[in-house]
Design a protein around this motif. Structure first.
Motif, short mmCIF file in Angstrom:
data_model
loop_
_atom_site.label_atom_id
_atom_site.label_comp_id
_atom_site.label_asym_id
_atom_site.label_seq_id
_atom_site.Cartn_x
_atom_site.Cartn_y
_atom_site.Cartn_z
N LYS A 25 -9.63 -6.48 48.71
CA LYS A 25 -10.52 -6.74 47.57
C LYS A 25 -10.28 -5.74 46.45
CE LYS A 25 -14.28 -8.88 50.16
NZ LYS A 25 -15.65 -8.72 50.65
N SER A 85 -6.11 -13.17 53.75
CA SER A 85 -7.01 -13.97 52.92
C SER A 85 -7.97 -14.79 53.78
CB SER A 85 -6.18 -14.88 52.00
OG SER A 85 -7.02 -15.64 51.18
N ARG A 113 -10.54 -12.51 55.16
CA ARG A 113 -11.55 -12.15 54.14
C ARG A 113 -12.66 -13.19 54.13
NH1 ARG A 113 -9.01 -10.89 48.43
NH2 ARG A 113 -11.23 -10.75 47.96
N GLU A 171 -7.09 -6.52 44.66
CA GLU A 171 -7.26 -7.72 43.83
C GLU A 171 -7.97 -7.36 42.52
OE1 GLU A 171 -10.05 -11.33 44.55
OE2 GLU A 171 -8.22 -11.66 45.70
N ARG A 172 -8.99 -6.51 42.59
CA ARG A 172 -9.71 -6.09 41.39
C ARG A 172 -8.81 -5.30 40.45
NH1 ARG A 172 -13.94 -5.30 45.07
NH2 ARG A 172 -13.47 -3.10 45.26
#
Length: 96
Positions: free
Chosen positions: A89, A16, A19, A92-93
């Motif tokens: 990502k 994280s 990112r 997460e989506r």
């Protein structure tokens, strides 16, 4: 070095933080703490792992420490980092 990078990126809090840093610029530890939902001591430990893996460099600014991607990252390590960030990502989506 690849094993160190993969190990560093395998932990969710560190991924994280990466990112956020992969977006460019320099971020203070307080911003990383908020972004990752981590305490100062926990965030510092995670950033030490990322630094030891050669992924980030730090700079002291008064009482704060600011982090950014290491300018010494080679193309292969950068590609690995960007792939890990893209996967995170996408996951997460899908979870949303």
């Amino acid at each position: 070095m690849v094993i160190d990078v993969l190990s560093a990126l395998a932990e969710p809090t560190r991924l994280s933080a990466m990112r956020m840093l992969a977006g460019g610029g320099e971020h203070c530890v307080c911003a990383l703490m908020r972004h990752c939902g981590a305490s100062q001591s926990r965030m510092s430990r995670h950033m030490a792992v990322l630094k030891a893996a050669g992924l980030v460099v730090d700079r002291r600014d008064a009482q704060w420490v600011r982090y950014r991607l290491s300018p010494a990252l080679d193309a292969e390590t950068l590609a690995l980092l960007h792939a890990a960030v893209a996967c995170a990502k996408a996951n997460e989506r899908r979870a949303a």
